[in-house]
Design a protein around this motif. Structure first.
Motif, mmCIF file in Angstrom:
data_model
loop_
_atom_site.group_PDB
_atom_site.id
_atom_site.type_symbol
_atom_site.label_atom_id
_atom_site.label_comp_id
_atom_site.label_asym_id
_atom_site.label_seq_id
_atom_site.Cartn_x
_atom_site.Cartn_y
_atom_site.Cartn_z
ATOM 1 N N SER A 92 0.878 -1.181 0.000
ATOM 2 C CA SER A 92 0.000 0.000 0.000
ATOM 3 C C SER A 92 0.903 1.214 0.000
ATOM 4 C CB SER A 92 -0.855 -0.001 1.273
ATOM 5 O OG SER A 92 0.020 0.069 2.383
ATOM 6 N N GLY A 93 0.651 2.099 -0.974
ATOM 7 C CA GLY A 93 1.471 3.331 -1.019
ATOM 8 C C GLY A 93 2.847 3.039 -1.584
ATOM 9 N N ASN A 94 3.718 3.974 -1.433
ATOM 10 C CA ASN A 94 5.035 3.922 -2.085
ATOM 11 C C ASN A 94 6.037 3.186 -1.186
ATOM 12 O OD1 ASN A 94 7.453 4.347 -3.190
ATOM 13 N ND2 ASN A 94 7.506 6.567 -2.774
ATOM 14 N N VAL A 95 6.176 1.872 -1.451
ATOM 15 C CA VAL A 95 7.091 1.047 -0.647
ATOM 16 C C VAL A 95 8.337 0.757 -1.472
ATOM 17 C CG1 VAL A 95 7.400 -1.218 0.392
ATOM 18 C CG2 VAL A 95 5.254 0.015 0.729
ATOM 19 N N GLN A 96 9.529 1.045 -0.907
ATOM 20 C CA GLN A 96 10.785 0.784 -1.611
ATOM 21 C C GLN A 96 11.060 -0.719 -1.675
ATOM 22 O OE1 GLN A 96 12.688 3.508 -2.635
ATOM 23 N NE2 GLN A 96 10.866 4.597 -1.925
ATOM 24 N N GLU A 97 11.737 -1.154 -2.712
ATOM 25 C CA GLU A 97 12.086 -2.578 -2.812
ATOM 26 C C GLU A 97 13.138 -2.911 -1.753
ATOM 27 O OE1 GLU A 97 14.434 -5.895 -4.979
ATOM 28 O OE2 GLU A 97 14.581 -3.851 -5.763
ATOM 29 N N LEU A 98 14.053 -1.936 -1.501
ATOM 30 C CA LEU A 98 15.130 -2.133 -0.513
ATOM 31 C C LEU A 98 15.023 -1.082 0.574
ATOM 32 C CD1 LEU A 98 18.550 -2.602 -2.389
ATOM 33 C CD2 LEU A 98 17.150 -4.310 -1.255
ATOM 34 N N TRP A 99 15.264 -1.438 1.813
ATOM 35 C CA TRP A 99 15.341 -0.421 2.861
ATOM 36 C C TRP A 99 16.362 -0.863 3.899
ATOM 37 C CZ3 TRP A 99 11.832 -4.245 2.620
ATOM 38 C CH2 TRP A 99 11.446 -4.902 3.786
ATOM 39 N N GLU A 100 17.051 0.121 4.457
ATOM 40 C CA GLU A 100 18.167 -0.178 5.359
ATOM 41 C C GLU A 100 17.704 -0.345 6.794
ATOM 42 O OE1 GLU A 100 21.604 2.396 3.055
ATOM 43 O OE2 GLU A 100 21.648 2.236 5.265
ATOM 44 N N MET A 101 18.349 -1.255 7.472
ATOM 45 C CA MET A 101 18.120 -1.450 8.909
ATOM 46 C C MET A 101 19.471 -1.709 9.565
ATOM 47 S SD MET A 101 14.731 -3.866 8.872
ATOM 48 C CE MET A 101 15.130 -4.800 7.398
ATOM 49 N N GLU A 102 19.501 -1.806 10.890
ATOM 50 C CA GLU A 102 20.769 -2.094 11.549
ATOM 51 C C GLU A 102 20.584 -2.946 12.794
ATOM 52 O OE1 GLU A 102 22.091 1.893 12.078
ATOM 53 O OE2 GLU A 102 21.726 1.843 14.241
ATOM 54 N N TYR A 103 21.630 -3.705 13.101
ATOM 55 C CA TYR A 103 21.699 -4.480 14.333
ATOM 56 C C TYR A 103 23.114 -4.301 14.858
ATOM 57 C CZ TYR A 103 21.040 -7.947 17.910
ATOM 58 O OH TYR A 103 20.925 -8.560 19.130
ATOM 59 N N GLY A 104 23.245 -3.512 15.915
ATOM 60 C CA GLY A 104 24.573 -3.223 16.443
ATOM 61 C C GLY A 104 25.451 -2.601 15.370
ATOM 62 N N PRO A 105 26.671 -3.123 15.159
ATOM 63 C CA PRO A 105 27.608 -2.517 14.188
ATOM 64 C C PRO A 105 27.294 -2.882 12.745
ATOM 65 C CG PRO A 105 28.593 -4.458 15.174
ATOM 66 C CD PRO A 105 27.262 -4.268 15.868
ATOM 67 N N VAL A 106 26.275 -3.707 12.531
ATOM 68 C CA VAL A 106 25.992 -4.180 11.167
ATOM 69 C C VAL A 106 24.756 -3.503 10.595
ATOM 70 C CG1 VAL A 106 25.267 -6.192 9.817
ATOM 71 C CG2 VAL A 106 27.139 -6.394 11.467
ATOM 72 N N ARG A 107 24.871 -2.992 9.347
ATOM 73 C CA ARG A 107 23.716 -2.455 8.615
ATOM 74 C C ARG A 107 23.344 -3.504 7.565
ATOM 75 N NH1 ARG A 107 22.343 2.224 9.806
ATOM 76 N NH2 ARG A 107 21.034 2.522 7.954
ATOM 77 N N TYR A 108 22.054 -3.673 7.333
ATOM 78 C CA TYR A 108 21.629 -4.688 6.354
ATOM 79 C C TYR A 108 20.381 -4.204 5.631
ATOM 80 C CZ TYR A 108 18.483 -5.710 10.234
ATOM 81 O OH TYR A 108 17.563 -5.571 11.242
ATOM 82 N N ASN A 109 20.181 -4.780 4.444
ATOM 83 C CA ASN A 109 19.025 -4.406 3.625
ATOM 84 C C ASN A 109 17.836 -5.302 3.900
ATOM 85 O OD1 ASN A 109 19.771 -2.178 2.052
ATOM 86 N ND2 ASN A 109 21.048 -3.481 0.738
ATOM 87 N N GLY A 110 16.683 -4.667 4.044
ATOM 88 C CA GLY A 110 15.447 -5.436 4.005
ATOM 89 C C GLY A 110 15.018 -5.471 2.543
ATOM 90 N N ARG A 111 14.409 -6.555 2.123
ATOM 91 C CA ARG A 111 13.865 -6.639 0.765
ATOM 92 C C ARG A 111 12.727 -7.645 0.756
ATOM 93 N NH1 ARG A 111 19.306 -7.742 -0.674
ATOM 94 N NH2 ARG A 111 19.103 -6.545 -2.544
ATOM 95 N N PHE A 112 11.727 -7.369 -0.061
ATOM 96 C CA PHE A 112 10.569 -8.270 -0.118
ATOM 97 C C PHE A 112 10.898 -9.417 -1.061
ATOM 98 C CE2 PHE A 112 7.959 -5.825 2.532
ATOM 99 C CZ PHE A 112 8.234 -4.480 2.280
ATOM 100 N N MET A 113 11.027 -10.621 -0.502
ATOM 101 C CA MET A 113 11.474 -11.780 -1.292
ATOM 102 C C MET A 113 10.345 -12.790 -1.456
ATOM 103 S SD MET A 113 14.934 -12.433 0.817
ATOM 104 C CE MET A 113 16.525 -11.995 0.205
#
Ligand SMILES: C[S@@+](CC[C@H](N)C(=O)[O-])C[C@H]1O[C@@H](n2cnc3c(N)ncnc32)[C@H](O)[C@@H]1O
Length: 317
Positions: A92-113
């Protein structure tokens, strides 16, 4: 718990490990992950900036939040309720395919798979923290000891990047070129390109068999196999028939002064006792402690708990 009772929980090498179960390893969530609600066969979660609705057969009870809060979800996965079942995302609405998140020192991409995955399994956070705790404790005991970690079925790499931030040399195995690429993207996103990680696209069983032949060893082993999977050349992975043999070989890859081995199993029609007994048989002369149970996510506000998978983890001290 006093120090003495803690150490007495561990048996000495050569004998069967002490056993402790059921152990519920709980993840309460973090800045970029919350289990907001669940019920009527679905769960409502927040992954970074997006709220997501996915099927959850174990969410049999009633929802706590108002329907309007569910209706405001950014993405809904509808389809087969079977864990690995097909389905599709509705946005719903403008959802990016990729979005950034983080856990402690690590950043990672969320993506709808496909198969409803979003690039991270939040319940694994309990393992990430425990592994890094093991590494830090060993650093205190033996500051100059190089530590080698093997992460099988490594997916998007958080269980490889986090130990590497504690100075461990990590070998990451996954059969999917895509998953390896996503994991390397997360490494770059985190600005951790200099970390000693070997990213290897290979069938896990083949890799392990070769390491046994080579006589290589690891101080820590993590495996998070799917129920069914395929190697790059179509090699078949079936957890019921492939896992026992792989564990026997993995026991041979444990270094003389190994620290841990962690197995997580998803969506299998077995109790954690089954994986416990299998690990106990495999590590029957390893000493130490074998803890088994479930990985659980605690709902936001501490209300209810959702079990996600079974685990069994061996530690030498
Ligand atoms: C999704 S992840 C982690 C499993 C996750 N816990 C689950 O149950 O879905 C499974 C990973 O195993 C990888 N995989 C599947 N079969 C494999 C094989 N034979 N050898 C190595 N990796 C494999 C997949 O590419 C995937 O990244």
């Amino acid at each position: 718990m006093t120090e003495s009772t803690a150490t007495s929980r561990f048996t000495s090498p050569g004998s069967a490990p002490a056993a402790d179960y059921p152990v519920m390893l709980e993840t309460k969530g973090w800045k970029d992950y919350r289990l907001l609600d669940m019920g009527e066969g679905q769960k409502l979660e927040r992954y970074g900036r997006y709220t997501i609705v996915r099927p959850e057969p174990q969410a049999m009870g009633s929802r706590r939040l108002k329907p309007s809060q569910w209706d405001r979800a950014d993405a809904v996965f509808s389809g087969d309720t079977d864990e690995e079942g097909p389905g599709r995302w509705k946005f719903s609405g403008n959802v990016q395919e990729l979005w950034e998140m983080e856990y402690g020192p690590v950043r990672y991409n969320g993506r709808f798979m496909s198969f409803r995955h979003v690039g991270v399994f939040p319940e694994q956070a309990a393992h990430w923290d425990w592994v890094n705790g093991q590494i830090r404790a060993e650093r205190e005991r033996n500051p100059d000891r190089p530590l080698k970690i093997l992460n099988l079925f490594g997916y998007t790499g958080l269980a490889s990047l986090l130990p590497a931030t504690e100075g461990a040399q990590v070998t990451h195995i996954d059969a999917s070129k895509k998953a390896i690429a996503y994991a390397r993207e997360n490494q770059a996103l985190s600005g951790l390109d200099d970390l000693p990680i070997r990213w290897i696209c290979e069938d896990a069983s083949k890799f392990v068999a070769r390491e046994v032949r080579r006589g290589n060893t690891y101080d820590g082993i993590i495996l998070d196999p799917p129920k069914y999977g395929r190697g790059p050349k179509g090699e078949v992975w079936d957890i019921y028939t492939s896992l026992p043999g792989m564990l026997k070989e993995l026991q041979q890859l444990l270094s003389k002064d190994a620290l841990f081995m962690i197995l997580t199993a998803y969506a299998i029609r077995s109790s954690f006792i089954a994986v416990h007994e299998l690990m106990a048989e495999t590590l029957s002369r390893q000493g130490g402690l074998l803890e088994s149970g479930e990985l659980v996510i605690r709902e936001d506000g501490g209300h209810r708990a959702l079990s996600t998978s079974l685990f069994s983890r061996w530690s030498s001290r």
